[in-house]
Motif scaffolding. Sequence first.
Motif, PDB file in Angstrom:
ATOM      1  N   ALA A 176       0.833  -1.195   0.000  1.00 10.49           N
ATOM      2  CA  ALA A 176       0.000   0.000   0.000  1.00 10.49           C
ATOM      3  C   ALA A 176       0.871   1.249   0.000  1.00 10.49           C
ATOM      4  O   ALA A 176       1.508   1.576   0.979  1.00 10.49           O
ATOM      5  CB  ALA A 176      -0.924  -0.006   1.209  1.00 10.49           C
ATOM      6  N   LEU A 177       0.902   1.902  -1.112  1.00 10.90           N
ATOM      7  CA  LEU A 177       1.676   3.134  -1.258  1.00 10.90           C
ATOM      8  C   LEU A 177       0.976   4.347  -0.652  1.00 10.90           C
ATOM      9  O   LEU A 177       1.597   5.153   0.008  1.00 10.90           O
ATOM     10  CB  LEU A 177       1.927   3.374  -2.757  1.00 10.90           C
ATOM     11  CG  LEU A 177       3.349   3.710  -3.217  1.00 10.90           C
ATOM     12  CD1 LEU A 177       3.347   3.951  -4.711  1.00 10.90           C
ATOM     13  CD2 LEU A 177       3.899   4.920  -2.501  1.00 10.90           C
ATOM     14  N   PRO A 178      -0.366   4.445  -0.861  1.00  9.03           N
ATOM     15  CA  PRO A 178      -1.032   5.702  -0.552  1.00  9.03           C
ATOM     16  C   PRO A 178      -0.815   6.216   0.867  1.00  9.03           C
ATOM     17  O   PRO A 178      -0.794   7.416   1.072  1.00  9.03           O
ATOM     18  CB  PRO A 178      -2.510   5.367  -0.774  1.00  9.03           C
ATOM     19  CG  PRO A 178      -2.503   4.272  -1.749  1.00  9.03           C
ATOM     20  CD  PRO A 178      -1.267   3.482  -1.439  1.00  9.03           C
ATOM     21  N   ALA A 179      -0.642   5.318   1.856  1.00 10.23           N
ATOM     22  CA  ALA A 179      -0.502   5.781   3.237  1.00 10.23           C
ATOM     23  C   ALA A 179       0.606   6.821   3.360  1.00 10.23           C
ATOM     24  O   ALA A 179       0.445   7.839   4.033  1.00 10.23           O
ATOM     25  CB  ALA A 179      -0.246   4.602   4.166  1.00 10.23           C
ATOM     26  N   ALA A 180       1.721   6.555   2.686  1.00 11.34           N
ATOM     27  CA  ALA A 180       2.837   7.501   2.747  1.00 11.34           C
ATOM     28  C   ALA A 180       2.453   8.822   2.085  1.00 11.34           C
ATOM     29  O   ALA A 180       2.737   9.903   2.602  1.00 11.34           O
ATOM     30  CB  ALA A 180       4.055   6.902   2.069  1.00 11.34           C
ATOM     31  N   ASN A 181       1.760   8.722   0.927  1.00 11.09           N
ATOM     32  CA  ASN A 181       1.307   9.935   0.247  1.00 11.09           C
ATOM     33  C   ASN A 181       0.388  10.760   1.134  1.00 11.09           C
ATOM     34  O   ASN A 181       0.512  11.972   1.221  1.00 11.09           O
ATOM     35  CB  ASN A 181       0.536   9.561  -1.025  1.00 11.09           C
ATOM     36  CG  ASN A 181       1.465   9.060  -2.099  1.00 11.09           C
ATOM     37  OD1 ASN A 181       2.683   9.099  -1.933  1.00 11.09           O
ATOM     38  ND2 ASN A 181       0.890   8.572  -3.181  1.00 11.09           N
ATOM     39  N   ARG A 182      -0.555  10.047   1.773  1.00  7.46           N
ATOM     40  CA  ARG A 182      -1.508  10.742   2.624  1.00  7.46           C
ATOM     41  C   ARG A 182      -0.786  11.511   3.720  1.00  7.46           C
ATOM     42  O   ARG A 182      -1.089  12.662   4.001  1.00  7.46           O
ATOM     43  CB  ARG A 182      -2.442   9.730   3.293  1.00  7.46           C
ATOM     44  CG  ARG A 182      -3.436   9.078   2.377  1.00  7.46           C
ATOM     45  CD  ARG A 182      -4.017   7.891   3.104  1.00  7.46           C
ATOM     46  NE  ARG A 182      -5.090   7.262   2.362  1.00  7.46           N
ATOM     47  CZ  ARG A 182      -5.659   6.132   2.729  1.00  7.46           C
ATOM     48  NH1 ARG A 182      -5.258   5.501   3.820  1.00  7.46           N
ATOM     49  NH2 ARG A 182      -6.632   5.611   2.023  1.00  7.46           N
ATOM     50  N   LEU A 183       0.175  10.827   4.329  1.00  4.48           N
ATOM     51  CA  LEU A 183       0.909  11.448   5.414  1.00  4.48           C
ATOM     52  C   LEU A 183       1.648  12.686   4.915  1.00  4.48           C
ATOM     53  O   LEU A 183       1.667  13.723   5.580  1.00  4.48           O
ATOM     54  CB  LEU A 183       1.893  10.437   6.011  1.00  4.48           C
ATOM     55  CG  LEU A 183       2.222  10.658   7.483  1.00  4.48           C
ATOM     56  CD1 LEU A 183       0.945  10.646   8.312  1.00  4.48           C
ATOM     57  CD2 LEU A 183       3.194   9.606   7.979  1.00  4.48           C
ATOM     58  N   ALA A 184       2.205  12.574   3.714  1.00  6.80           N
ATOM     59  CA  ALA A 184       2.923  13.716   3.146  1.00  6.80           C
ATOM     60  C   ALA A 184       1.985  14.912   2.974  1.00  6.80           C
ATOM     61  O   ALA A 184       2.335  16.049   3.295  1.00  6.80           O
ATOM     62  CB  ALA A 184       3.528  13.333   1.806  1.00  6.80           C
TER      63      ALA A 184
ATOM     64  N   LEU B 269     -14.915  11.930  15.849  1.00  4.11           N
ATOM     65  CA  LEU B 269     -15.400  10.608  16.274  1.00  4.11           C
ATOM     66  C   LEU B 269     -16.346  10.008  15.233  1.00  4.11           C
ATOM     67  O   LEU B 269     -16.525   8.789  15.167  1.00  4.11           O
ATOM     68  CB  LEU B 269     -16.135  10.713  17.613  1.00  4.11           C
ATOM     69  CG  LEU B 269     -15.263  11.023  18.823  1.00  4.11           C
ATOM     70  CD1 LEU B 269     -16.111  11.130  20.081  1.00  4.11           C
ATOM     71  CD2 LEU B 269     -14.200   9.946  19.014  1.00  4.11           C
ATOM     72  N   LEU B 270     -16.960  10.861  14.427  1.00  8.33           N
ATOM     73  CA  LEU B 270     -17.912  10.379  13.429  1.00  8.33           C
ATOM     74  C   LEU B 270     -17.227   9.788  12.199  1.00  8.33           C
ATOM     75  O   LEU B 270     -17.882   9.145  11.372  1.00  8.33           O
ATOM     76  CB  LEU B 270     -18.801  11.534  12.967  1.00  8.33           C
ATOM     77  CG  LEU B 270     -20.069  11.794  13.754  1.00  8.33           C
ATOM     78  CD1 LEU B 270     -20.726  13.068  13.258  1.00  8.33           C
ATOM     79  CD2 LEU B 270     -21.029  10.621  13.610  1.00  8.33           C
ATOM     80  N   ALA B 271     -15.925  10.033  12.071  1.00  3.30           N
ATOM     81  CA  ALA B 271     -15.254   9.653  10.823  1.00  3.30           C
ATOM     82  C   ALA B 271     -15.456   8.176  10.489  1.00  3.30           C
ATOM     83  O   ALA B 271     -15.813   7.818   9.367  1.00  3.30           O
ATOM     84  CB  ALA B 271     -13.766   9.978  10.921  1.00  3.30           C
TER      85      ALA B 271
ATOM     86  N   ARG C 191     -11.576   9.291   7.865  1.00  5.43           N
ATOM     87  CA  ARG C 191     -10.633   9.655   8.929  1.00  5.43           C
ATOM     88  C   ARG C 191      -9.543  10.561   8.373  1.00  5.43           C
ATOM     89  O   ARG C 191      -9.164  11.551   8.984  1.00  5.43           O
ATOM     90  CB  ARG C 191     -10.015   8.395   9.547  1.00  5.43           C
ATOM     91  CG  ARG C 191     -11.005   7.617  10.396  1.00  5.43           C
ATOM     92  CD  ARG C 191     -10.457   6.286  10.813  1.00  5.43           C
ATOM     93  NE  ARG C 191     -10.222   5.431   9.652  1.00  5.43           N
ATOM     94  CZ  ARG C 191      -9.833   4.175   9.741  1.00  5.43           C
ATOM     95  NH1 ARG C 191      -9.626   3.631  10.906  1.00  5.43           N
ATOM     96  NH2 ARG C 191      -9.648   3.463   8.649  1.00  5.43           N
ATOM     97  N   TRP C 192      -9.067  10.218   7.188  1.00  4.79           N
ATOM     98  CA  TRP C 192      -8.041  11.048   6.556  1.00  4.79           C
ATOM     99  C   TRP C 192      -8.639  12.342   6.033  1.00  4.79           C
ATOM    100  O   TRP C 192      -8.025  13.409   6.121  1.00  4.79           O
ATOM    101  CB  TRP C 192      -7.369  10.279   5.415  1.00  4.79           C
ATOM    102  CG  TRP C 192      -6.436   9.221   5.900  1.00  4.79           C
ATOM    103  CD1 TRP C 192      -6.736   7.913   6.145  1.00  4.79           C
ATOM    104  CD2 TRP C 192      -5.045   9.379   6.229  1.00  4.79           C
ATOM    105  NE1 TRP C 192      -5.619   7.255   6.586  1.00  4.79           N
ATOM    106  CE2 TRP C 192      -4.569   8.129   6.645  1.00  4.79           C
ATOM    107  CE3 TRP C 192      -4.170  10.465   6.195  1.00  4.79           C
ATOM    108  CZ2 TRP C 192      -3.253   7.921   7.042  1.00  4.79           C
ATOM    109  CZ3 TRP C 192      -2.859  10.256   6.577  1.00  4.79           C
ATOM    110  CH2 TRP C 192      -2.413   9.000   6.995  1.00  4.79           C
ATOM    111  N   ILE C 193      -9.842  12.255   5.476  1.00  4.94           N
ATOM    112  CA  ILE C 193     -10.485  13.469   4.966  1.00  4.94           C
ATOM    113  C   ILE C 193     -10.673  14.479   6.093  1.00  4.94           C
ATOM    114  O   ILE C 193     -10.372  15.659   5.955  1.00  4.94           O
ATOM    115  CB  ILE C 193     -11.846  13.128   4.317  1.00  4.94           C
ATOM    116  CG1 ILE C 193     -11.631  12.290   3.063  1.00  4.94           C
ATOM    117  CG2 ILE C 193     -12.618  14.385   3.977  1.00  4.94           C
ATOM    118  CD1 ILE C 193     -12.912  11.826   2.410  1.00  4.94           C
ATOM    119  N   MET C 194     -11.148  13.972   7.244  1.00  4.73           N
ATOM    120  CA  MET C 194     -11.394  14.864   8.382  1.00  4.73           C
ATOM    121  C   MET C 194     -10.081  15.484   8.862  1.00  4.73           C
ATOM    122  O   MET C 194     -10.017  16.686   9.126  1.00  4.73           O
ATOM    123  CB  MET C 194     -12.023  14.079   9.534  1.00  4.73           C
ATOM    124  CG  MET C 194     -13.385  13.536   9.213  1.00  4.73           C
ATOM    125  SD  MET C 194     -14.657  14.659   9.758  1.00  4.73           S
ATOM    126  CE  MET C 194     -16.108  13.714   9.393  1.00  4.73           C
ATOM    127  N   ALA C 195      -9.051  14.666   8.976  1.00  7.16           N
ATOM    128  CA  ALA C 195      -7.767  15.178   9.458  1.00  7.16           C
ATOM    129  C   ALA C 195      -7.245  16.256   8.512  1.00  7.16           C
ATOM    130  O   ALA C 195      -6.810  17.328   8.942  1.00  7.16           O
ATOM    131  CB  ALA C 195      -6.763  14.034   9.586  1.00  7.16           C
TER     132      ALA C 195
END
Lengths: 287, 342
Positions: free
Chosen positions: B9-17, B218-220, B285-289
């Motif tokens: 899974a590549l995207p996790a790193a992208n998301r974090l960036a 919490l709703l994420a 969860r990522w969208i909210m963050a």
Amino acid sequence: MTPARLSLAQPVPDEATPYHTEPATVRLRGQHLRLGYGDRVICPQLDVRIPDGSFTVIVGPNGCGKSTLLRSLCRLITPQAGQVYLDGKQIRDYPARTVAQQLGLLPQSATAPDGISVLDLVSRGRYPHQSLLRQWSPQDEIAVQTAMQATGVADLAGRAVDELSGGQRQRVWVAMALAQETPLLLLDEPTTYLDIAHQIELLELFRHLNRHNGRTLIAVLHDLNHACRYATHLIAMREGRIVAEGAPGKVVTADMVQQVFGLPCLVMADPVSHTPMVIPRGKVHMA
Amino acid sequence: MRKTPLPTALPAANRLAWLVLCLGLLSVLTLLSLTLGAKSISLAIVADSLFGPGQHPDAIIITEGRLPRTLLGLLAGAALGLSGAIIQALTRNPLADPGILGVNAGASFAVVLGAGVFGITSAAGYLAFAFVGALATTLLVYLVGAYGTARLEPMRFVLAGVAISAVMMGFASSITLLNPWAFDRVRFWSAGSLDVRDLDLVLQVAPALLLGIVIALLLARPLNVLGMGEDLAVSLGSRPRLIHATAVLAITLLCGASTAIAGPIGFVGLMIPHIARWMVGTDQRWIMACTLLLAPVLLLASDIIGRLLVPGELRVSIVTAFVGAPVLIWLARRAQLSGSRT
Ligand SMILES: Nc1ncnc2c1ncn2[C@@H]1O[C@H](COP(=O)(O)OP(=O)(O)OP(=O)(O)O)[C@@H](O)[C@H]1O
Ligand SMILES: [Mg+2]
């Protein structure tokens, strides 16, 4: 018209069903169910028992209430009368998450969120096993990977679900339902969109899960020959009623098919599985 | 069956960036918001007036003007962005705006009522009226939308929101037409600005905003599951009605409080979650963050641009509209290109 039930017998034991050597216990059953939408009654009076450890297959014509019955068994619709019981207790008395850990569903049609990846979608099947404090565990990882391997979608993991073919997408949904790892699993037409090889592959997978993982499966299928071959318990419905139920070898006869589907046919022994095989008599070919 | 190695899974790193980038932008804009304005003030003096003795004559500009303003930008930005993320997830419509629940109309109506009928003049008074108005209207919209259906259909909320908003706006216009003084007060409030000049006002709405932000986060996860459709959501053990009610509560707190203090500010709630989705994908969860960090960036940037662009200051709601309109057109065109799944 009130068709008589042809058989209420427990599925007969044969070498294919090691789980039915004694009368099966029942974890999931519906009692005196009246099901419908608003004023429209689809199933006026229905009693259904899902033998534990069985691969139960529901067959019947379009619109006869198969999906409606499945939806009531997993509390998507509330019966207008009667109750659904899980382990002897009314299903609506359980907390939502408890039921979701026991009973899974593959709906007849589902829409994936826009742009979601296969891996993300399958992972969402783990929701009932997670909580705010326990977000993602090694068990979740194993369940997701096992489900994707089993359904042959592991190599699609990074693809967007809305860019898959109909059959690939269907297998992704099955993977999602499998990842939920529930002892009871309701499958509404799991083999639609699949080519013949993938249909058989999936049915073999279900049989494996049923026999070796002890999962109870309840599937709606349209292919009677598949139903006869793989079901340990068959339920035939017509116009919201159960017309026949029992082991396919006992209940599937030319009369029954005529009664349920209004289709003249011939029933022979399947040369491979020795289960009943239904051969429709088309008008053209009739002697 | 077939055994194939899983692609990593590549995207996790992208998301974090992306998140790190957003955080960086947010820090920079927070500092800029404190230093830039009609009079630019050096970071040293800013630090001195916030944390030190604050002897410098400019210190008062910071503590009375820019600190409340920046704080409000951060809180209101996060609030507007998150409420947009919630409403888009709830309606499964990427172009939904939190305003459809009638928050703005309700708040405006209540402010007009307060000024025109009850003769309210204090900022705190408007705040209270606007907040209660927003709360009551959203509740009304929710009840009308949810009344008498077994299944919850987002479309019904939208229709109820549009209808009730129209009625509220009608009442508000009649009052302002009959009462020019109220009209004047309300015109000022309804322009949408972060320039509150009173830290206490910001601190009064902060609890509601913070509570709303916590509920939104919490709703994420539940919203993720609801995104699979109501049938699957139920069979996965979530309770759609509870999620809907909680989501409406969060939107009311977030939008109600931020509208009450800053006036109606559009486009942030519509645009930022959309951009966040483009950056980090479909996981709420990522969208909210991402939204939590990026929405204040837009609001602060618009506010700073407004301060610098014209001597008398352009109001932030106008700048967000200027920034937002082109982006909206771009989004609409993109939606068409991708087969318009809305
Ligand atoms: N949401 C609904 N509202 C009203 N009527 C419905 C609804 N869903 C299904 N029905 C009606 O209930 C009847 C039974 O539908 P159901 O989906 O249970 O059929 P089915 O046996 O699953 O058919 P198929 O093989 O086509 O999937 C049909 O006449 C259908 O029109
Ligand atoms: Mg069906």
